[in-house]
Design an enzyme around this catalytic site. Structure first.
Site, PDB file in Angstrom:
ATOM      1  N   THR A 212      72.657  17.140  68.970  1.00 15.12           N
ATOM      2  CA  THR A 212      73.757  16.420  68.228  1.00 15.12           C
ATOM      3  C   THR A 212      74.643  17.837  67.986  1.00 15.12           C
ATOM      4  O   THR A 212      74.237  18.792  67.774  1.00 15.12           O
ATOM      5  CB  THR A 212      73.252  15.679  66.962  1.00 15.12           C
ATOM      6  OG1 THR A 212      74.264  15.335  66.182  1.00 15.12           O
ATOM      7  CG2 THR A 212      72.143  16.628  66.299  1.00 15.12           C
ATOM      8  N   ASP A 213      76.061  17.305  67.934  1.00 17.00           N
ATOM      9  CA  ASP A 213      76.801  18.315  67.174  1.00 17.00           C
ATOM     10  C   ASP A 213      76.654  18.814  65.816  1.00 17.00           C
ATOM     11  O   ASP A 213      76.819  19.736  65.263  1.00 17.00           O
ATOM     12  CB  ASP A 213      78.278  17.869  67.326  1.00 17.00           C
ATOM     13  CG  ASP A 213      78.807  16.585  66.577  1.00 17.00           C
ATOM     14  OD1 ASP A 213      77.810  16.063  66.026  1.00 17.00           O
ATOM     15  OD2 ASP A 213      79.858  16.282  66.489  1.00 17.00           O
ATOM     16  N   GLU A 214      75.683  17.837  65.186  1.00 16.78           N
ATOM     17  CA  GLU A 214      75.228  18.201  63.702  1.00 16.78           C
ATOM     18  C   GLU A 214      74.676  19.559  63.496  1.00 16.78           C
ATOM     19  O   GLU A 214      74.690  19.972  62.538  1.00 16.78           O
ATOM     20  CB  GLU A 214      74.714  17.033  63.098  1.00 16.78           C
ATOM     21  CG  GLU A 214      75.488  15.664  63.340  1.00 16.78           C
ATOM     22  CD  GLU A 214      75.007  14.443  62.329  1.00 16.78           C
ATOM     23  OE1 GLU A 214      74.499  14.814  61.366  1.00 16.78           O
ATOM     24  OE2 GLU A 214      75.110  13.348  62.719  1.00 16.78           O
TER      25      GLU A 214
ATOM     26  N   TYR B 265      67.856  16.132  58.803  1.00 17.79           N
ATOM     27  CA  TYR B 265      67.979  15.432  60.183  1.00 17.79           C
ATOM     28  C   TYR B 265      68.557  16.537  61.013  1.00 17.79           C
ATOM     29  O   TYR B 265      68.091  16.921  62.158  1.00 17.79           O
ATOM     30  CB  TYR B 265      68.975  14.284  60.372  1.00 17.79           C
ATOM     31  CG  TYR B 265      69.480  14.149  61.731  1.00 17.79           C
ATOM     32  CD1 TYR B 265      68.519  13.535  62.708  1.00 17.79           C
ATOM     33  CD2 TYR B 265      70.782  14.224  61.972  1.00 17.79           C
ATOM     34  CE1 TYR B 265      69.140  13.381  63.921  1.00 17.79           C
ATOM     35  CE2 TYR B 265      71.378  13.851  63.263  1.00 17.79           C
ATOM     36  CZ  TYR B 265      70.349  13.456  64.341  1.00 17.79           C
ATOM     37  OH  TYR B 265      70.896  13.245  65.473  1.00 17.79           O
TER      38      TYR B 265
ATOM     39  N   LYS C  68      66.701  18.613  64.241  1.00 19.15           N
ATOM     40  CA  LYS C  68      67.392  18.784  65.864  1.00 19.15           C
ATOM     41  C   LYS C  68      67.573  20.282  66.121  1.00 19.15           C
ATOM     42  O   LYS C  68      67.252  20.433  67.358  1.00 19.15           O
ATOM     43  CB  LYS C  68      68.615  17.766  65.734  1.00 19.15           C
ATOM     44  CG  LYS C  68      68.480  16.418  65.332  1.00 19.15           C
ATOM     45  CD  LYS C  68      67.673  15.666  66.863  1.00 19.15           C
ATOM     46  CE  LYS C  68      68.203  15.616  68.085  1.00 19.15           C
ATOM     47  NZ  LYS C  68      67.463  15.016  69.014  1.00 19.15           N
TER      48      LYS C  68
END
Ligand code: NAD
Ligand code: TYD
Length: 339
Positions: free
Chosen positions: A128-130, A155, A159
């Site tokens: 994810t870009d997060e 989260y 990741k």
């Protein structure tokens, strides 16, 4: 030529589910193995159609269960692993971070060990870009593949940890890998705890829509089928060891998204309810997808065409999401939104 065996983890979830359907239909020459634990986010009813196909198989297992995963690798001799299975909701990671470490970090390590031990053609890790943290409200700045990892939520930290393990297994053991980092997905079968399906389902039921803080946080929206085509491309054409960002330049504030849905459904903006902000709420995500575009990827949906299609899908598939929001989800919703 032997048929290729593709292990898709998390194929009962939102993106993995769309990917499984996309692959079963597009590649009759591949056998698609959907491995999923069927947590609250997993649902097999979406696969009623493809269950009739000869190239679709379901395996129930926990990715963190080393014994079970090793046995499946021995039995099926997978060629590719496309790894979606994860705990995926930021709000849940704030209330219960432990399961995010268990599934997203340890589960990924178990899969990497199995891939290393039994051999595969490629391991595609869907991230994810997060993991990059967040950006200021400056429309000229974007996440590139070289942006340092600075995750802010439990989260995104889980990741990012799994991304680093995937990278390390490539560098240390020579495992063939790609990592994809996409922006916020939306589309059919999106679990109604996330902003877009939550808003559509609540507006259709004339219920208030909770908007965190002032609603000015920005997300970069990607239709799930554009994400599927990106992973397909990376799987077949991605350069070993590379990271690819996936996003379509569809930045919107949360308030713009919610108002678009309300307007499309001819409802009143009085349905908007401002609630307390999320802890550590990331301000803005925005992807620079030029590396993937150079590989040949082009999204089919604009935000306007994608959101119209998605709203219509939720109107046409009320049975699917009503079943979800009538169960354990109600307890989740009350707990999450009471304060
Ligand atoms: P989801 O929550 O809808 O689905 C996750 C699936 O994984 C479910 O079917 C669940 O049953 C399964 N699962 C959970 N724990 C498991 C375990 N221990 N063993 C086996 N299966 C397990 O998630 P999603 O939105 O489809 O996201 C898929 C992937 O894409 C995730 O890795 C997520 O981090 C990533 N991602 C999602 C988005 C997004 O906008 N949804 C954006 C960027 C990246
Ligand atoms: P979400 O769909 O949870 O995705 P992510 O946190 O991974 O970006 O949230 C998208 C944005 O919408 C995020 O800025 C938080 C906000 N949001 C709300 O304002 N209200 C809600 O009820 C939810 C679930 C999210």
């Amino acid at each position: 030529m032997n048929r290729k065996r593709i292990l898709v983890t998390g194929g009962a979830g939102f993106i993995g589910g769309n990917f499984v359907q996309y692959m079963v239909e597009k590649y009759p020459i591949y056998d698609i193995y959907n491995l999923d634990l069927l947590t609250y986010a997993g649902d097999l009813s979406k696969h009623q159609e493809i269950e009739k196909q000869e190239n679709y198989f379901f395996l129930k297992a926990d990715i963190a269960d080393r014994g079970a995963i090793n046995s499946l690798f021995v039995e099926y001799k997978f060629d590719f692993v496309v790894h979606f299975a994860a705990e995926s909701h930021v709000d849940r990671s704030i209330t219960n971070p432990g399961i995010f470490v268990q599934t997203n970090v340890l589960g990924t390590q178990v899969l990497l060990d199995a891939a290393k031990q039994y051999g595969i053609t490629k391991f595609i890790h869907v991230s994810t870009d997060e993991v990059y943290g967040d950006l200021e409200f400056d429309p000229t700045t974007f996440f590139t593949e070289d942006t340092p990892l600075q995750p802010n939520s439990p989260y995104s930290a889980s990741k990012a940890s799994s991304d680093l393990l995937v990278r390390a297994y490539h560098e240390t053991f020579g495992l063939p890998i790609n990592i994809t980092r996409c922006s916020n997905n939306y589309g059919p079968y999106h679990f109604p705890e996330k902003l877009i399906p939550l808003t559509i389902s609540r507006v259709l039921n004339n219920q208030k829509v909770p908007v965190y803080g002032d609603g000015k946080n920005v997300r970069d929206w990607l239709h799930v089928l554009d994400h599927c085509s990106a992973i397909d491309l990376v799987m077949h054409e991605g350069i070993n060891g590379e990271v690819y960002n996936v996003g379509g330049h569809n930045e919107r504030t949360n308030l713009e998204v919610v108002k678009t849905i309300i307007e499309t459904l001819n409802k009143s903006e009085e349905l908007i309810k401002y609630v307390s902000d999320r802890l550590g709420h990331d301000k803005r995500y925005a992807i620079d997808p030029s590396k993937l575009e150079k590989l040949g990827w082009k999204p089919k949906y604009t935000f306007e065409t994608g959101i119209a299609q998605t709203i219509q899908w939720y109107i046409d598939n009320k049975k699917w999401w009503e079943k979800i929001i009538s169960g354990e989800y109600q307890t989740y919703f009350e707990k999450q939104y009471t304060n």
